[in-house]
Design a protein around this motif. Sequence first.
Motif, PDB file in Angstrom:
ATOM      1  N   ARG A  20     -10.064   2.671  -1.150  1.00 40.49           N
ATOM      2  CA  ARG A  20     -10.841   3.370  -2.338  1.00 40.49           C
ATOM      3  C   ARG A  20      -9.993   2.741  -3.665  1.00 40.49           C
ATOM      4  O   ARG A  20     -10.880   2.505  -4.487  1.00 40.49           O
ATOM      5  CB  ARG A  20     -11.115   4.529  -2.334  1.00 40.49           C
ATOM      6  N   LEU A  21      -8.796   2.667  -3.360  1.00 39.82           N
ATOM      7  CA  LEU A  21      -7.834   2.325  -4.542  1.00 39.82           C
ATOM      8  C   LEU A  21      -7.586   0.784  -4.726  1.00 39.82           C
ATOM      9  O   LEU A  21      -6.963   0.224  -5.660  1.00 39.82           O
ATOM     10  CB  LEU A  21      -6.549   3.091  -4.372  1.00 39.82           C
ATOM     11  N   GLY A  22      -8.439  -0.001  -3.989  1.00 44.66           N
ATOM     12  CA  GLY A  22      -8.127  -1.531  -3.908  1.00 44.66           C
ATOM     13  C   GLY A  22      -7.199  -2.119  -3.158  1.00 44.66           C
ATOM     14  O   GLY A  22      -7.012  -3.258  -3.290  1.00 44.66           O
ATOM     15  N   VAL A  23      -6.455  -1.308  -2.331  1.00 46.62           N
ATOM     16  CA  VAL A  23      -5.405  -1.848  -1.434  1.00 46.62           C
ATOM     17  C   VAL A  23      -6.136  -2.271  -0.013  1.00 46.62           C
ATOM     18  O   VAL A  23      -6.603  -1.121   0.745  1.00 46.62           O
ATOM     19  CB  VAL A  23      -4.188  -1.080  -1.155  1.00 46.62           C
ATOM     20  N   LEU A  24      -6.193  -3.390   0.195  1.00 44.67           N
ATOM     21  CA  LEU A  24      -6.565  -3.837   1.678  1.00 44.67           C
ATOM     22  C   LEU A  24      -5.397  -3.815   2.607  1.00 44.67           C
ATOM     23  O   LEU A  24      -4.549  -4.118   2.739  1.00 44.67           O
ATOM     24  CB  LEU A  24      -6.978  -5.185   1.727  1.00 44.67           C
ATOM     25  N   THR A  25      -5.750  -2.637   3.701  1.00 43.70           N
ATOM     26  CA  THR A  25      -4.723  -2.592   4.696  1.00 43.70           C
ATOM     27  C   THR A  25      -4.433  -3.385   5.762  1.00 43.70           C
ATOM     28  O   THR A  25      -3.650  -3.305   6.589  1.00 43.70           O
ATOM     29  CB  THR A  25      -4.960  -1.083   5.088  1.00 43.70           C
ATOM     30  N   LEU A  90     -12.856   1.846  -6.339  1.00 40.64           N
ATOM     31  CA  LEU A  90     -13.546   2.672  -7.476  1.00 40.64           C
ATOM     32  C   LEU A  90     -13.439   1.600  -8.666  1.00 40.64           C
ATOM     33  O   LEU A  90     -12.815   1.022  -8.700  1.00 40.64           O
ATOM     34  CB  LEU A  90     -12.802   3.822  -7.641  1.00 40.64           C
ATOM     35  N   ASP A  91     -14.404   2.039  -9.429  1.00 39.34           N
ATOM     36  CA  ASP A  91     -14.620   1.015 -10.671  1.00 39.34           C
ATOM     37  C   ASP A  91     -13.804   1.379 -11.913  1.00 39.34           C
ATOM     38  O   ASP A  91     -14.235   1.423 -12.899  1.00 39.34           O
ATOM     39  CB  ASP A  91     -16.149   1.098 -11.034  1.00 39.34           C
ATOM     40  N   VAL A  92     -12.475   1.284 -11.470  1.00 35.94           N
ATOM     41  CA  VAL A  92     -11.270   1.596 -12.534  1.00 35.94           C
ATOM     42  C   VAL A  92     -10.688   0.332 -12.447  1.00 35.94           C
ATOM     43  O   VAL A  92     -10.254  -0.223 -11.326  1.00 35.94           O
ATOM     44  CB  VAL A  92     -10.663   2.998 -12.686  1.00 35.94           C
ATOM     45  N   TRP A  93      -9.790  -0.076 -13.634  1.00 38.49           N
ATOM     46  CA  TRP A  93      -9.267  -1.081 -13.661  1.00 38.49           C
ATOM     47  C   TRP A  93      -8.111  -1.504 -12.794  1.00 38.49           C
ATOM     48  O   TRP A  93      -8.191  -2.744 -12.042  1.00 38.49           O
ATOM     49  CB  TRP A  93      -8.585  -1.413 -15.052  1.00 38.49           C
ATOM     50  N   PRO A  94      -7.398  -0.608 -12.316  1.00 32.81           N
ATOM     51  CA  PRO A  94      -6.227  -0.871 -11.382  1.00 32.81           C
ATOM     52  C   PRO A  94      -6.737  -1.267 -10.070  1.00 32.81           C
ATOM     53  O   PRO A  94      -6.187  -2.161  -9.511  1.00 32.81           O
ATOM     54  CB  PRO A  94      -5.195   0.431 -11.403  1.00 32.81           C
ATOM     55  N   CYS A  95      -7.830  -0.494  -9.469  1.00 34.09           N
ATOM     56  CA  CYS A  95      -8.320  -0.623  -8.464  1.00 34.09           C
ATOM     57  C   CYS A  95      -9.077  -1.865  -8.088  1.00 34.09           C
ATOM     58  O   CYS A  95      -9.013  -2.784  -7.337  1.00 34.09           O
ATOM     59  CB  CYS A  95      -9.312   0.378  -7.950  1.00 34.09           C
ATOM     60  N   THR A  96      -9.903  -2.348  -9.062  1.00 38.00           N
ATOM     61  CA  THR A  96     -10.541  -3.571  -9.157  1.00 38.00           C
ATOM     62  C   THR A  96      -9.626  -4.781  -9.072  1.00 38.00           C
ATOM     63  O   THR A  96      -9.981  -5.831  -8.545  1.00 38.00           O
ATOM     64  CB  THR A  96     -11.837  -3.505 -10.076  1.00 38.00           C
ATOM     65  N   LEU A  98      -6.816  -4.992  -8.270  1.00 36.90           N
ATOM     66  CA  LEU A  98      -5.895  -5.278  -6.877  1.00 36.90           C
ATOM     67  C   LEU A  98      -6.733  -5.930  -5.735  1.00 36.90           C
ATOM     68  O   LEU A  98      -6.489  -6.839  -5.258  1.00 36.90           O
ATOM     69  CB  LEU A  98      -5.341  -3.881  -6.282  1.00 36.90           C
ATOM     70  N   PHE A  99      -8.007  -5.366  -5.703  1.00 36.18           N
ATOM     71  CA  PHE A  99      -9.161  -5.940  -4.953  1.00 36.18           C
ATOM     72  C   PHE A  99      -9.359  -7.391  -5.135  1.00 36.18           C
ATOM     73  O   PHE A  99      -9.261  -8.095  -4.213  1.00 36.18           O
ATOM     74  CB  PHE A  99     -10.481  -5.198  -5.140  1.00 36.18           C
ATOM     75  N   LEU A 103      -8.533 -10.707  -2.745  1.00 38.86           N
ATOM     76  CA  LEU A 103      -9.520 -11.548  -2.099  1.00 38.86           C
ATOM     77  C   LEU A 103      -9.576 -12.802  -2.759  1.00 38.86           C
ATOM     78  O   LEU A 103     -10.136 -13.973  -2.108  1.00 38.86           O
ATOM     79  CB  LEU A 103     -10.731 -10.577  -1.797  1.00 38.86           C
ATOM     80  N   GLN A 104      -9.714 -12.882  -4.118  1.00 38.78           N
ATOM     81  CA  GLN A 104      -9.987 -14.265  -4.744  1.00 38.78           C
ATOM     82  C   GLN A 104     -11.200 -14.712  -4.481  1.00 38.78           C
ATOM     83  O   GLN A 104     -11.047 -15.907  -4.136  1.00 38.78           O
ATOM     84  CB  GLN A 104      -8.643 -15.015  -4.825  1.00 38.78           C
ATOM     85  N   PRO A 105     -12.447 -14.107  -4.508  1.00 40.51           N
ATOM     86  CA  PRO A 105     -13.546 -14.503  -4.191  1.00 40.51           C
ATOM     87  C   PRO A 105     -14.104 -15.703  -4.895  1.00 40.51           C
ATOM     88  O   PRO A 105     -13.812 -15.940  -6.133  1.00 40.51           O
ATOM     89  CB  PRO A 105     -14.565 -13.302  -4.327  1.00 40.51           C
TER      90      PRO A 105
END
Length: 409
Positions: A20-25, A90-96, A98-99, A103-105
Amino acid sequence: MALIIRSKNNPDYRKRLLERLGVLTSPMKRHGIVVHASSVGEVIALKAYINGILNQYPNIPVTLTTFTPTGSAQVQKLFGVRVQHCYLPLDVWPCTWLFLRQLQPRVLVLMETEIWPNLIAQCANRGIPMQLINGRLSDKSMKSYQKLSWLISASLQKFSEIWTQSSENQSNFLALGANTSTTNISGNLKFDIQLTDDVNNKIAALNDSLHSSHPIWLVASTHEGDETLVLDSFKELKKLQPSLLMMLVPRHPERFEQVHRLCIEHGFAVAKRSNEDSVTDTTDIWLIDTLGELLACCGIADIVTMGGSFSAIGGHNPLEPALFKKPVIVGPNMKNFSFINQQMLNHHAIIQLDSAINTPMSAQLTQAVNLLLNDKDKQQLLGAAAYKVVQMNQGASQKTVDALDKFLS
């Protein structure tokens, strides 16, 4: 805060919080296609689309994100290891940030009204192409979005392409500021449902638990308040149709036990699917308290009523029973599926109850179900018309898959 509130009823919302915080485990492949489907209904609607991507672009990793635990479970059921999966942060700057960094889509695909301004802005800054597919924007939703037009318009203009379900939806997106040159009509992905071996196997498993010759009334995807209404109706129907069996499928797993208690309190004999209870001539209600069997339930029902259409929820997808040529009854509020519902009404393929008349809703429902039970010809005519609507509108999934090519070639 919303996640904390939801977790009171569903503890699964407390799990995988790092995602949820953008960290892929877990390790995930980069430079692929990221597709977001909020919950169960959206994941199911994307089935043909995702399968099309996997077939057409076999060497490009696909990451399918959701926001709900039930949506996550549905991804695993439908696609297994063929796609990567995590929650959308979550749609907040640090989380997105990191996401996207992890992934660098090559392409980000959002669905319907999933407009996440911060995520969209960051993708635009990184030069990541974005599509909004199966775009849906009702007149009622327009009023809410217009209050935030300064934010929504800027987000819509950042999409490389917007593909909408219908001309009405296209007009609404354009009115909110979407670019005329990149906003097109694809049709509705939800028409592209198919029968699979897995569904047929589930139908066979359900039939193995039936040890009776009941006519079956399926009440699907119910919400708080729906059950009380349909149980009141069922009580009257049992006087007219003593052998009638109700299959009841609550929408959310956290309500299974609550619905079970409610059925018992109304005096009905209940068999629970999770216990693998057999359905006999003494069973009144078969409670389907399992996941992933709703489509199969449509296959064995005689008549189907879609929940969520009797309240502000706005209804659920009537195309699933239509795929099996089943007659469908819905309540007065089908705002979530207004285009599909109108198509079915236009082709005399659905029965919709009316909140504007004086007859109580439960009495209208009783009358509609009883009428169909007593008229097999009408059942067949409604079912055949519903199936025709499905066939007439298929093809959006492949059209939307093909639209990716310009970003991937």
